[in-house]
Design an enzyme around this catalytic site. Structure first.
Site, PDB file in Angstrom:
ATOM      1  N   SER A 164       0.868  -1.181   0.000  1.00  0.00           N
ATOM      2  CA  SER A 164       0.000   0.000   0.000  1.00  0.00           C
ATOM      3  C   SER A 164       0.899   1.223   0.000  1.00  0.00           C
ATOM      4  O   SER A 164       2.065   1.149   0.428  1.00  0.00           O
ATOM      5  CB  SER A 164      -0.851   0.015   1.278  1.00  0.00           C
ATOM      6  OG  SER A 164      -1.414   1.298   1.486  1.00  0.00           O
ATOM      7  N   TYR A 177      -2.526  -0.912  10.508  1.00  0.00           N
ATOM      8  CA  TYR A 177      -2.464  -1.126   9.044  1.00  0.00           C
ATOM      9  C   TYR A 177      -1.154  -0.597   8.466  1.00  0.00           C
ATOM     10  O   TYR A 177      -0.470  -1.287   7.704  1.00  0.00           O
ATOM     11  CB  TYR A 177      -3.662  -0.423   8.388  1.00  0.00           C
ATOM     12  CG  TYR A 177      -3.785  -0.648   6.894  1.00  0.00           C
ATOM     13  CD1 TYR A 177      -4.416  -1.787   6.395  1.00  0.00           C
ATOM     14  CD2 TYR A 177      -3.284   0.277   5.978  1.00  0.00           C
ATOM     15  CE1 TYR A 177      -4.544  -1.996   5.022  1.00  0.00           C
ATOM     16  CE2 TYR A 177      -3.402   0.080   4.612  1.00  0.00           C
ATOM     17  CZ  TYR A 177      -4.040  -1.064   4.135  1.00  0.00           C
ATOM     18  OH  TYR A 177      -4.160  -1.261   2.783  1.00  0.00           O
TER      19      TYR A 177
HETATM   20  P1  NAD Z   1     -11.331  -6.030  -0.170  1.00  0.00           P
HETATM   21  O1  NAD Z   1     -11.885  -5.906   1.190  1.00  0.00           O
HETATM   22  O2  NAD Z   1     -12.250  -5.870  -1.342  1.00  0.00           O
HETATM   23  O3  NAD Z   1     -10.556  -7.413  -0.360  1.00  0.00           O
HETATM   24  C1  NAD Z   1      -9.790  -7.996   0.653  1.00  0.00           C
HETATM   25  C2  NAD Z   1      -9.861  -9.494   0.478  1.00  0.00           C
HETATM   26  O4  NAD Z   1      -9.036 -10.122   1.464  1.00  0.00           O
HETATM   27  C3  NAD Z   1     -11.285 -10.033   0.662  1.00  0.00           C
HETATM   28  O5  NAD Z   1     -11.523 -11.026  -0.308  1.00  0.00           O
HETATM   29  C4  NAD Z   1     -11.212 -10.649   2.049  1.00  0.00           C
HETATM   30  O6  NAD Z   1     -12.177 -11.680   2.263  1.00  0.00           O
HETATM   31  C5  NAD Z   1      -9.798 -11.175   2.029  1.00  0.00           C
HETATM   32  N1  NAD Z   1      -9.317 -11.575   3.356  1.00  0.00           N
HETATM   33  C6  NAD Z   1      -9.390 -10.881   4.522  1.00  0.00           C
HETATM   34  N2  NAD Z   1      -8.870 -11.615   5.518  1.00  0.00           N
HETATM   35  C7  NAD Z   1      -8.477 -12.794   4.973  1.00  0.00           C
HETATM   36  C8  NAD Z   1      -7.863 -13.967   5.492  1.00  0.00           C
HETATM   37  N3  NAD Z   1      -7.578 -14.081   6.800  1.00  0.00           N
HETATM   38  N4  NAD Z   1      -7.588 -14.987   4.634  1.00  0.00           N
HETATM   39  C9  NAD Z   1      -7.884 -14.892   3.319  1.00  0.00           C
HETATM   40  N5  NAD Z   1      -8.462 -13.801   2.779  1.00  0.00           N
HETATM   41  C10 NAD Z   1      -8.754 -12.778   3.600  1.00  0.00           C
HETATM   42  O7  NAD Z   1     -10.164  -4.939  -0.246  1.00  0.00           O
HETATM   43  P2  NAD Z   1      -9.112  -4.604  -1.393  1.00  0.00           P
HETATM   44  O8  NAD Z   1      -9.060  -3.136  -1.466  1.00  0.00           O
HETATM   45  O9  NAD Z   1      -9.370  -5.383  -2.619  1.00  0.00           O
HETATM   46  O10 NAD Z   1      -7.765  -5.097  -0.682  1.00  0.00           O
HETATM   47  C11 NAD Z   1      -6.854  -6.006  -1.265  1.00  0.00           C
HETATM   48  C12 NAD Z   1      -5.439  -5.654  -0.825  1.00  0.00           C
HETATM   49  O11 NAD Z   1      -5.088  -4.392  -1.383  1.00  0.00           O
HETATM   50  C13 NAD Z   1      -5.254  -5.540   0.684  1.00  0.00           C
HETATM   51  O12 NAD Z   1      -4.005  -6.115   1.046  1.00  0.00           O
HETATM   52  C14 NAD Z   1      -5.220  -4.041   0.902  1.00  0.00           C
HETATM   53  O13 NAD Z   1      -4.491  -3.679   2.042  1.00  0.00           O
HETATM   54  C15 NAD Z   1      -4.554  -3.574  -0.372  1.00  0.00           C
HETATM   55  N6  NAD Z   1      -4.769  -2.160  -0.684  1.00  0.00           N
HETATM   56  C16 NAD Z   1      -5.988  -1.692  -1.059  1.00  0.00           C
HETATM   57  C17 NAD Z   1      -6.127  -0.349  -1.347  1.00  0.00           C
HETATM   58  C18 NAD Z   1      -7.440   0.258  -1.793  1.00  0.00           C
HETATM   59  O14 NAD Z   1      -7.497   1.476  -1.968  1.00  0.00           O
HETATM   60  N7  NAD Z   1      -8.482  -0.501  -1.998  1.00  0.00           N
HETATM   61  C19 NAD Z   1      -5.031   0.523  -1.254  1.00  0.00           C
HETATM   62  C20 NAD Z   1      -3.809   0.004  -0.861  1.00  0.00           C
HETATM   63  C21 NAD Z   1      -3.675  -1.349  -0.580  1.00  0.00           C
END
Ligand code: NAD
Length: 279
Positions: A164, A177
């Site tokens: 991130s 986080y």
């Molecule tokens: P999201 O909530 O849509 O997806 C997260 C996924 O991780 C979901 O499918 C959830 O069920 C799964 N998950 C959570 N705990 C879990 C576990 N213990 N075992 C297996 N799966 C698990 O959110 P997203 O935005 O798609 O996030 C995906 C990644 O991207 C994360 O690592 C997040 O930190 C990172 N990220 C997202 C953003 C953003 O703006 N959306 C920005 C920076 C980083």
């Protein structure tokens, strides 16, 4: 959302990852979902990991299989060692091997610092950091066992850590986080250094603000979106497909010399936008 949304025709060469086997964790939502579909579109067979929401995971599997590749949904909590070991073992048994691990699963448990409970701290570290450690370790064991297969890829395996912008941008109210993502940065670079001689490429993607359920409140209303755009020089909020395209490229041999790098996919969020008007 259709499987082709966000992927202009011709942008992703259909055969770029042909014959490779990929696992994406947390792939039934948001960035993981788009990445799993993107890898399938590029010709990889894909395991769609999920911890809850089998139906959503099966829908992703169906979308991927429409590209004429194999796909399957595997349930596992990435923070649990026995479950990750069993999941990667099952993939090796059913798919033959693994070439690409996208350690994407992540979550937030936000709180002002003095109100943050140990449970909130621990949960985020367990999933976001320990989960990546476990998934990377189990994939690496199989990469080392199998070695390089030149017809498939120039490397013995690729690990992509979903980090991130908060691996470098401090984030008040999100100490757990930001700490987890700072940890991912050092985990990634250390593994990259350690494993490069074995032809394993470890890299990370650092998304900025991407429209997914994790941050719905930051983009759902016009007011929230306007606030968010102040932080983004490129003046658009990212889509999950922006990250999927980066993951496909990083996983492919087009990027064979890219080792230990974080690819920021953030519309310029890490460029200190507050300094654009004087500073
Ligand atoms: P999201 O909530 O849509 O997806 C997260 C996924 O991780 C979901 O499918 C959830 O069920 C799964 N998950 C959570 N705990 C879990 C576990 N213990 N075992 C297996 N799966 C698990 O959110 P997203 O935005 O798609 O996030 C995906 C990644 O991207 C994360 O690592 C997040 O930190 C990172 N990220 C997202 C953003 C953003 O703006 N959306 C920005 C920076 C980083």
């Amino acid at each position: 959302m259709s499987s082709t949304e966000g992927a202009p025709a011709g942008v992703v060469p259909a055969q770029l990852l042909k014959g490779q086997k990929a696992m994406v964790t947390g792939a039934n939502s948001g960035i993981g979902r788009a990445t799993a579909i993107g890898l399938g579109r590029a010709g990889a067979d894909v395991v769609v990991n999920y911890v809850a929401g089998r139906e959503e995971a099966e829908k992703v599997v169906d979308e991927i299989m429409a590209f004429g590749v194999r796909a399957a949904a595997y349930e596992a909590d990435v923070s649990k060692e026995d479950q990750v070991v069993a999941m990667v073992d099952r993939m090796v048994q059913e798919f033959g091997t693994i070439d690409i691990m996208v350690a994407n699963a992540g979550l937030q448990r936000d709180a002002p610092f003095t109100e943050m409970t140990l449970a909130q701290w621990q949960k985020v570290i367990d999933v976001n950091l320990t989960g990546q450690f476990l998934c990377a370790r189990e994939a690496t064991k199989e990469f080392l066992r199998r070695g390089v297969v030149p017809e498939v890829s120039r490397s013995a395996g690729k690990i992509i850590c979903m980090s991130s912008v908060h691996q470098v941008i401090p984030w008040a109210g999100h100490a757990n986080y930001a700490s987890s993502k700072g940890g991912v940065q050092m985990l990634m670079t250390t593994l990259a250094q350690e494993l490069a001689p074995q032809k394993i490429r470890v890299n990370a993607i650092a998304p900025g603000a991407i429209k997914t359920p994790i941050n719905r409140s930051a983009w759902e209303t016009p007011e929230a979106q306007e606030d968010l755009l102040r932080l983004i020089p490129y003046k658009r909020v990212g889509e999950p497909e922006d990250i999927a395209h980066a993951a496909v490229a990083l996983a492919s041999d087009l990027m064979d010399y890219v080792v230990g790098t974080t690819l920021y996919v953030d519309g310029g969020m890490t460029l200190f936008p507050g300094f654009a008007t004087g500073g």
